[in-house]
Design a protein around this motif. Structure first.
Motif, PDB file in Angstrom:
ATOM      1  N   TYR A  32      63.520  -3.828  -8.446  1.00  9.68           N
ATOM      2  CA  TYR A  32      64.467  -2.853  -7.912  1.00  9.68           C
ATOM      3  C   TYR A  32      65.319  -2.177  -8.980  1.00  9.68           C
ATOM      4  O   TYR A  32      65.511  -2.693 -10.072  1.00  9.68           O
ATOM      5  N   MET A  33      65.819  -1.027  -8.608  1.00  9.78           N
ATOM      6  CA  MET A  33      66.963  -0.453  -9.305  1.00  9.78           C
ATOM      7  C   MET A  33      68.150  -1.351  -8.986  1.00  9.78           C
ATOM      8  O   MET A  33      68.309  -1.767  -7.823  1.00  9.78           O
ATOM      9  N   ILE A  34      68.974  -1.666  -9.949  1.00 12.44           N
ATOM     10  CA  ILE A  34      70.205  -2.409  -9.700  1.00 12.44           C
ATOM     11  C   ILE A  34      71.372  -1.502 -10.049  1.00 12.44           C
ATOM     12  O   ILE A  34      71.311  -0.723 -10.989  1.00 12.44           O
ATOM     13  N   GLY A  35      72.429  -1.613  -9.272  1.00 12.81           N
ATOM     14  CA  GLY A  35      73.524  -0.703  -9.533  1.00 12.81           C
ATOM     15  C   GLY A  35      74.843  -1.118  -8.944  1.00 12.81           C
ATOM     16  O   GLY A  35      74.922  -2.029  -8.104  1.00 12.81           O
ATOM     17  N   TRP A  36      75.873  -0.457  -9.417  1.00  9.47           N
ATOM     18  CA  TRP A  36      77.229  -0.629  -8.919  1.00  9.47           C
ATOM     19  C   TRP A  36      77.740   0.719  -8.418  1.00  9.47           C
ATOM     20  O   TRP A  36      77.596   1.742  -9.095  1.00  9.47           O
ATOM     21  N   PHE A  37      78.335   0.680  -7.264  1.00  9.24           N
ATOM     22  CA  PHE A  37      78.952   1.846  -6.656  1.00  9.24           C
ATOM     23  C   PHE A  37      80.399   1.498  -6.347  1.00  9.24           C
ATOM     24  O   PHE A  37      80.775   0.319  -6.335  1.00  9.24           O
ATOM     25  N   ILE A  51      70.751   0.803 -13.262  1.00  5.34           N
ATOM     26  CA  ILE A  51      69.609   0.626 -14.156  1.00  5.34           C
ATOM     27  C   ILE A  51      68.348   0.796 -13.341  1.00  5.34           C
ATOM     28  O   ILE A  51      68.192   0.171 -12.278  1.00  5.34           O
ATOM     29  N   SER A  52      67.444   1.626 -13.853  1.00  6.50           N
ATOM     30  CA  SER A  52      66.112   1.764 -13.254  1.00  6.50           C
ATOM     31  C   SER A  52      65.142   1.155 -14.242  1.00  6.50           C
ATOM     32  O   SER A  52      64.658   1.835 -15.154  1.00  6.50           O
ATOM     33  N   PRO A  53      64.864  -0.142 -14.120  1.00  6.34           N
ATOM     34  CA  PRO A  53      64.185  -0.859 -15.199  1.00  6.34           C
ATOM     35  C   PRO A  53      62.758  -0.414 -15.459  1.00  6.34           C
ATOM     36  O   PRO A  53      62.317  -0.417 -16.614  1.00  6.34           O
ATOM     37  N   ILE A  54      62.048  -0.013 -14.408  1.00  6.34           N
ATOM     38  CA  ILE A  54      60.663   0.387 -14.620  1.00  6.34           C
ATOM     39  C   ILE A  54      60.580   1.577 -15.558  1.00  6.34           C
ATOM     40  O   ILE A  54      59.637   1.713 -16.344  1.00  6.34           O
ATOM     41  N   TYR A  55      61.589   2.443 -15.502  1.00  8.97           N
ATOM     42  CA  TYR A  55      61.628   3.622 -16.353  1.00  8.97           C
ATOM     43  C   TYR A  55      62.558   3.433 -17.559  1.00  8.97           C
ATOM     44  O   TYR A  55      62.754   4.374 -18.326  1.00  8.97           O
ATOM     45  N   ASP A  56      63.106   2.234 -17.684  1.00  2.70           N
ATOM     46  CA  ASP A  56      63.986   1.921 -18.820  1.00  2.70           C
ATOM     47  C   ASP A  56      65.123   2.934 -18.902  1.00  2.70           C
ATOM     48  O   ASP A  56      65.417   3.487 -19.974  1.00  2.70           O
ATOM     49  N   LEU A  57      65.744   3.198 -17.782  1.00  6.97           N
ATOM     50  CA  LEU A  57      66.818   4.174 -17.707  1.00  6.97           C
ATOM     51  C   LEU A  57      68.105   3.516 -17.256  1.00  6.97           C
ATOM     52  O   LEU A  57      68.095   2.634 -16.397  1.00  6.97           O
ATOM     53  N   THR A  58      69.209   3.946 -17.831  1.00  7.88           N
ATOM     54  CA  THR A  58      70.530   3.472 -17.441  1.00  7.88           C
ATOM     55  C   THR A  58      71.435   4.684 -17.247  1.00  7.88           C
ATOM     56  O   THR A  58      71.428   5.602 -18.063  1.00  7.88           O
TER      57      THR A  58
END
Length: 125
Positions: A32-37, A51-58
Motif C-alpha cells: 500500500y501507499m502509506i500516509g498521514w493526513f 509514500i508510494s513505495p512501488i514507485y519510490d515516491l514520497t
C-alpha cells in the motif's frame, strides 16, 4: 479486519517536536501507499505526507516540507511521522492511512482505502 492505530499526539509548544506512530493489523504495509493526513479546526482534511513505495515516491505538503519526515518499518507494520519545528498552524487531528500505490495523486483522500482513528496534535504559541 484491517485496523490502524495512531498514537503520539499531544500538547506541545511552538518550535517543539512530536513523533506520531501508526500500527497496522490485518494488512501488509508492503502492498500500500502509506500516509498521514490531518484536519485542522474549520478546515478540510489534507494530505500531509505519503509514500508510494512501488514507485519510490514520497510527497510532503508545502506546509510541512523540511519540518516533517515520514518513515515506516514494514516488518512491524508501523509508520511514523516525525514532526519538528511545530507551529500553531499544525494543530489538527492527524490520521494515518493506507491507500492504492500510484505514481500520481497518491496523497489524496480519494486514494485511501483504510483510515486510522486519528490523534490530536495541539501546538501552543
Amino acid at each position: 479486519e484491517v485496523q490502524l492505530q495512531a498514537s503520539g499526539g499531544g500538547l506541545v509548544q511552538a518550535g517543539g517536536s512530536l513523533r506520531l506512530s501508526c500500527v497496522g493489523s490485518g494488512v501488509s504495509f508492503d502492498d500500500y501507499m502509506i500516509g498521514w493526513f490531518r484536519r485542522a479546526p474549520g478546515k478540510e482534511r489534507e494530505g500531509v505526507s505519503c509514500i508510494s513505495p512501488i514507485y519510490d515516491l514520497t510527497h510532503y505538503s508545502d506546509a510541512v516540507k523540511g519540518r516533517f519526515t515520514i518513515s515506516s518499518d514494514n516488518a512491524k507494520n508501523t509508520m511514523y511521522l516525525q514532526m519538528t519545528g511545530l507551529q500553531a498552524e499544525d494543530t489538527a487531528v492527524y490520521y494515518c492511512a493506507l491507500g492504492r500505490p500510484r505514481r500520481y495523486g497518491y496523497c489524496s483522500e480519494a486514494g485511501v482505502d483504510y483510515w486510522g482513528r486519528g490523534t490530536l496534535v495541539t501546538v501552543s504559541s
